[in-house]
Design an enzyme around this catalytic site. Structure first.
Site, PDB file in Angstrom:
ATOM      1  N   THR A  56       0.853  -1.196   0.000  1.00 47.85           N
ATOM      2  CA  THR A  56       0.000   0.000   0.000  1.00 47.85           C
ATOM      3  C   THR A  56       0.887   1.244   0.000  1.00 47.85           C
ATOM      4  OG1 THR A  56      -1.684  -1.212   1.220  1.00 47.85           O
ATOM      5  CG2 THR A  56      -1.853   1.186   1.263  1.00 47.85           C
TER       6      THR A  56
ATOM      7  N   ARG B   9     -37.870   3.421  -0.498  1.00 47.25           N
ATOM      8  CA  ARG B   9     -38.347   2.458  -1.505  1.00 47.25           C
ATOM      9  C   ARG B   9     -39.707   1.885  -1.109  1.00 47.25           C
ATOM     10  NH1 ARG B   9     -38.567   0.712  -6.649  1.00 47.25           N
ATOM     11  NH2 ARG B   9     -38.529  -1.574  -6.807  1.00 47.25           N
TER      12      ARG B   9
ATOM     13  N   GLN C 273     -28.860  -6.862  -0.310  1.00 48.42           N
ATOM     14  CA  GLN C 273     -30.168  -7.534  -0.346  1.00 48.42           C
ATOM     15  C   GLN C 273     -31.296  -6.522  -0.134  1.00 48.42           C
ATOM     16  OE1 GLN C 273     -30.043 -10.501  -1.300  1.00 48.42           O
ATOM     17  NE2 GLN C 273     -32.199 -11.075  -1.181  1.00 48.42           N
TER      18      GLN C 273
ATOM     19  N   GLY D 232     -32.052  -4.648  -3.189  1.00 51.10           N
ATOM     20  CA  GLY D 232     -32.527  -5.443  -4.326  1.00 51.10           C
ATOM     21  C   GLY D 232     -31.647  -5.213  -5.549  1.00 51.10           C
ATOM     22  N   GLY D 233     -32.266  -5.106  -6.706  1.00 50.91           N
ATOM     23  CA  GLY D 233     -31.516  -4.933  -7.959  1.00 50.91           C
ATOM     24  C   GLY D 233     -30.685  -3.665  -7.972  1.00 50.91           C
TER      25      GLY D 233
ATOM     26  N   GLU E   9      -3.428  -7.382   6.522  1.00 53.07           N
ATOM     27  CA  GLU E   9      -2.842  -7.388   7.878  1.00 53.07           C
ATOM     28  C   GLU E   9      -3.178  -8.691   8.614  1.00 53.07           C
ATOM     29  OE1 GLU E   9      -2.418  -3.828  10.059  1.00 53.07           O
ATOM     30  OE2 GLU E   9      -2.779  -2.570   8.306  1.00 53.07           O
TER      31      GLU E   9
ATOM     32  N   SER F  17      -8.470 -13.807   8.260  1.00 46.63           N
ATOM     33  CA  SER F  17      -9.288 -14.235   9.415  1.00 46.63           C
ATOM     34  C   SER F  17      -8.738 -15.523  10.020  1.00 46.63           C
ATOM     35  CB  SER F  17     -10.741 -14.453   8.982  1.00 46.63           C
ATOM     36  OG  SER F  17     -11.343 -13.221   8.701  1.00 46.63           O
ATOM     37  N   GLU F  18      -8.265 -16.417   9.146  1.00 43.37           N
ATOM     38  CA  GLU F  18      -7.727 -17.692   9.650  1.00 43.37           C
ATOM     39  C   GLU F  18      -6.498 -17.425  10.530  1.00 43.37           C
ATOM     40  OE1 GLU F  18      -8.457 -17.042   6.445  1.00 43.37           O
ATOM     41  OE2 GLU F  18     -10.256 -18.275   6.213  1.00 43.37           O
TER      42      GLU F  18
HETATM   43  C1  LIG Z   1      -5.131  -4.345  -1.051  1.00 45.42           C
HETATM   44  C2  LIG Z   1      -4.039  -4.986  -0.262  1.00 45.42           C
HETATM   45  C3  LIG Z   1      -3.140  -4.186   0.434  1.00 45.42           C
HETATM   46  C4  LIG Z   1      -2.081  -4.766   1.154  1.00 45.42           C
HETATM   47  N1  LIG Z   1      -1.152  -3.954   1.750  1.00 45.42           N
HETATM   48  C5  LIG Z   1      -0.040  -4.519   2.297  1.00 45.42           C
HETATM   49  C6  LIG Z   1       1.025  -3.686   2.771  1.00 45.42           C
HETATM   50  O1  LIG Z   1       0.957  -2.441   2.741  1.00 45.42           O
HETATM   51  N2  LIG Z   1       2.146  -4.285   3.265  1.00 45.42           N
HETATM   52  C7  LIG Z   1       2.280  -5.653   3.314  1.00 45.42           C
HETATM   53  O2  LIG Z   1       3.325  -6.128   3.778  1.00 45.42           O
HETATM   54  N3  LIG Z   1       1.273  -6.462   2.876  1.00 45.42           N
HETATM   55  C8  LIG Z   1       0.134  -5.931   2.341  1.00 45.42           C
HETATM   56  N4  LIG Z   1      -0.872  -6.741   1.864  1.00 45.42           N
HETATM   57  C9  LIG Z   1      -0.693  -8.199   1.900  1.00 45.42           C
HETATM   58  C10 LIG Z   1      -1.612  -8.922   2.883  1.00 45.42           C
HETATM   59  O3  LIG Z   1      -1.233  -8.657   4.207  1.00 45.42           O
HETATM   60  C11 LIG Z   1      -1.593 -10.412   2.513  1.00 45.42           C
HETATM   61  O4  LIG Z   1      -2.295 -10.539   1.300  1.00 45.42           O
HETATM   62  C12 LIG Z   1      -2.168 -11.294   3.596  1.00 45.42           C
HETATM   63  O5  LIG Z   1      -1.345 -11.306   4.740  1.00 45.42           O
HETATM   64  C13 LIG Z   1      -2.379 -12.747   3.122  1.00 45.42           C
HETATM   65  O6  LIG Z   1      -1.254 -13.257   2.468  1.00 45.42           O
HETATM   66  P1  LIG Z   1      -1.440 -13.950   1.029  1.00 45.42           P
HETATM   67  O7  LIG Z   1      -2.212 -13.015   0.180  1.00 45.42           O
HETATM   68  O8  LIG Z   1      -0.113 -14.389   0.543  1.00 45.42           O
HETATM   69  O9  LIG Z   1      -2.362 -15.213   1.306  1.00 45.42           O
HETATM   70  P2  LIG Z   1      -1.877 -16.699   1.728  1.00 45.42           P
HETATM   71  O10 LIG Z   1      -0.988 -16.625   2.903  1.00 45.42           O
HETATM   72  O11 LIG Z   1      -1.383 -17.404   0.508  1.00 45.42           O
HETATM   73  O12 LIG Z   1      -3.265 -17.340   2.191  1.00 45.42           O
HETATM   74  C14 LIG Z   1      -4.170 -17.970   1.294  1.00 45.42           C
HETATM   75  C15 LIG Z   1      -5.240 -18.667   2.136  1.00 45.42           C
HETATM   76  O13 LIG Z   1      -4.623 -19.689   2.955  1.00 45.42           O
HETATM   77  C16 LIG Z   1      -4.958 -19.475   4.318  1.00 45.42           C
HETATM   78  N5  LIG Z   1      -3.840 -19.892   5.189  1.00 45.42           N
HETATM   79  C17 LIG Z   1      -2.510 -19.640   5.034  1.00 45.42           C
HETATM   80  N6  LIG Z   1      -1.819 -20.156   6.049  1.00 45.42           N
HETATM   81  C18 LIG Z   1      -2.723 -20.748   6.886  1.00 45.42           C
HETATM   82  C19 LIG Z   1      -2.630 -21.462   8.123  1.00 45.42           C
HETATM   83  N7  LIG Z   1      -1.463 -21.638   8.745  1.00 45.42           N
HETATM   84  N8  LIG Z   1      -3.773 -21.938   8.676  1.00 45.42           N
HETATM   85  C20 LIG Z   1      -4.973 -21.750   8.080  1.00 45.42           C
HETATM   86  N9  LIG Z   1      -5.126 -21.074   6.906  1.00 45.42           N
HETATM   87  C21 LIG Z   1      -4.017 -20.591   6.323  1.00 45.42           C
HETATM   88  C22 LIG Z   1      -5.206 -17.971   4.423  1.00 45.42           C
HETATM   89  O14 LIG Z   1      -5.950 -17.653   5.574  1.00 45.42           O
HETATM   90  C23 LIG Z   1      -5.929 -17.712   3.115  1.00 45.42           C
HETATM   91  O15 LIG Z   1      -7.285 -18.057   3.256  1.00 45.42           O
HETATM   92  C24 LIG Z   1      -1.959  -6.179   1.196  1.00 45.42           C
HETATM   93  C25 LIG Z   1      -2.889  -6.985   0.519  1.00 45.42           C
HETATM   94  C26 LIG Z   1      -3.903  -6.406  -0.209  1.00 45.42           C
HETATM   95  C27 LIG Z   1      -4.853  -7.299  -0.964  1.00 45.42           C
END
Ligand SMILES: Cc1cc2nc3c(=O)[nH]c(=O)nc-3n(C[C@H](O)[C@H](O)[C@H](O)COP(=O)(O)OP(=O)(O)OC[C@H]3O[C@@H](n4cnc5c(N)ncnc54)[C@H](O)[C@@H]3O)c2cc1C
Length: 381
Positions: free
Chosen positions: A158, A268, A336, A339-340, A363, A366-367
């Site tokens: 970012t 609406r 929802q 609607g459309g 950051e 959720s996992e």
């Molecule tokens: C718009 C945007 C802005 C961002 N800005 C920044 C930034 O400024 N600086 C920066 O450093 N990063 C940035 N990010 C990166 C962001 O923090 C990562 O995309 C995020 O941490 C997930 O990493 P990944 O995309 O490689 O997903 P992956 O790690 O490949 O995960 C893929 C899936 O596998 C799951 N998974 C992975 N490991 C496990 C586990 N051990 N147990 C259970 N599930 C697991 C994940 O939860 C996810 O559902 C940004 C991302 C986006 C999209």
């Protein structure tokens, strides 16, 4: 914890709201469609003190609290989550890392420019092979005389193409694993660093997200941030604060979607009456508003703990997890209710529905938040 908003914070919120109404809301869809980063808006946010929210006054900041910070991010996100995302990355990640772990000389050199909005900060932990597994950093930093030489690349950064500097994590001692990763302040006009791919995103399109590529990027030894080998550990502490801002962003986004849905439901008419007269719609609205308020309470709890210098790792992860998942539910319901029309770009809920998908990923997904929370509860952290 009191949930009463002080007069001072109410005045700050009012200032942000008026700024958003005048400078942000009228342009949101244009910036989104064009993927345009509104640089001028950031200059004005700097003038108002919103780019140095947490920075001490001696370094040019507004020296506000985390409770103020989360309220400001909520307010901006209600108007445009993209702008809020860039403001959050600048304040709590890039500037925050320098403010928390920099030397006095580094803070004096870099923070006043960032706090004024003259420059913007990026923060790079993520790489192609280091996403959730953030200690899988491949970027290296090798000492060469009075400099460090960085090679590698960072993904999804970012503010990468609009920033003046980035805090980047790089391996300085491969043998030591996560304790062999260090942080560096890299000025973005350094000839050894360039902006790579600009992401064409589902949402948060006015926020700048690009790859940064380092090729023999020489940075002075004085730009090592924190101690040698502490970069990853410090990053986790920076993320503890950053996650509060993504929680606040989710609250603002969800609130915006909820307000838009309520306004629409009152206007609406179907079957001869406003759709808000139907119990199904009332139940949706009641659930949405409750989700927003519960998310805010968790966010405020984490912010209050941060202000009190109490441990926040679990609290910020819980706030981020709940608020981001709640915001997904709220935006889905908002569509929802419309609607459309909710499916079109004529109403704001379509954009909230796209933007919100970042909140359960950025950051830490959720996992990963669940892993963080469970480890804290099980004493495995
Ligand atoms: C718009 C945007 C802005 C961002 N800005 C920044 C930034 O400024 N600086 C920066 O450093 N990063 C940035 N990010 C990166 C962001 O923090 C990562 O995309 C995020 O941490 C997930 O990493 P990944 O995309 O490689 O997903 P992956 O790690 O490949 O995960 C893929 C899936 O596998 C799951 N998974 C992975 N490991 C496990 C586990 N051990 N147990 C259970 N599930 C697991 C994940 O939860 C996810 O559902 C940004 C991302 C986006 C999209």
């Amino acid at each position: 914890m009191s949930t009463v908003v002080s007069a001072e914070r109410r005045a700050i919120i009012q200032t942000v709201r008026e700024f958003c109404d005048a400078e942000i809301r009228p342009h949101v869809m244009r910036w989104d469609e064009a993927q345009e980063f509104p640089r001028e808006v950031f200059r004005k946010l700097g003038e108002l003190g919103f780019l140095g929210i947490l920075v001490a006054e001696e370094y040019g900041g507004a020296a506000l609290s985390y409770m103020d910070y989360q309220a400001i991010i909520e307010e901006i996100a209600a108007a445009d989550p993209s702008v809020a995302l860039s403001v959050a990355a600048h304040n709590s990640l890039g500037s925050g890392h320098i403010h928390q772990f920099g030397t006095d000389a580094q803070k004096r050199r870099y923070l006043p420019r960032l706090a004024s909005g003259e420059g913007l900060a990026a923060w790079g932990l993520t790489e192609a092979e280091a996403g959730s597994d953030s200690s899988g950093t491949k970027t290296t930093a090798v000492r060469d005389g009075d400099a460090w030489v960085l090679n590698g690349s960072k993904n999804f950064i970012t503010n990468a193409s609009v920033g003046s500097l980035a805090v980047l994590m790089a391996v300085t001692d491969r043998e030591k694993g996560s304790k062999g990763i260090s942080a560096f302040i890299v000025e973005l006009d350094n000839p050894g660093i360039r902006v790579g791919k600009k992401e064409n995103k589902l949402g948060m399109r006015a926020s700048d997200t690009c790859t940064l590529v380092m090729e023999d990027c020489r940075v002075p030894s004085g730009n090592l941030l924190g101690s040698l080998g502490s970069g990853w550990v410090d990053s986790m502490k920076v993320l503890d604060g950053g996650r509060i801002s993504i929680a606040a962003l989710s609250v603002g986004l969800a609130r915006g979607a909820c307000e838009a849905a309520i306004a629409y439901a009152k206007e609406r008419r179907q079957f001869g009456k406003p759709i808000c007269e139907f119990e199904a719609i009332q139940f949706y609205i009641a659930e949405m508003a409750t989700d927003v308020d519960a998310a805010r309470l968790l966010t405020e709890r984490a912010a209050a703990a941060k202000d009190a210098h109490e441990p926040v790792t679990r609290l910020s992860a819980q706030a981020k997890l709940f608020a981001s998942e709640a915001a997904v539910r709220v935006t889905e319901r908002a569509i929802q209710i419309l609607g459309g029309y909710g499916f079109t770009k004529d109403f704001p809920v379509e954009k909230y529905y796209r933007d919100v998908r970042l909140c359960t990923v950025g950051e830490g997904t959720s996992e990963i938040q669940k892993l963080v929370i469970a480890r804290q509860l099980l004493g495995k952290a």
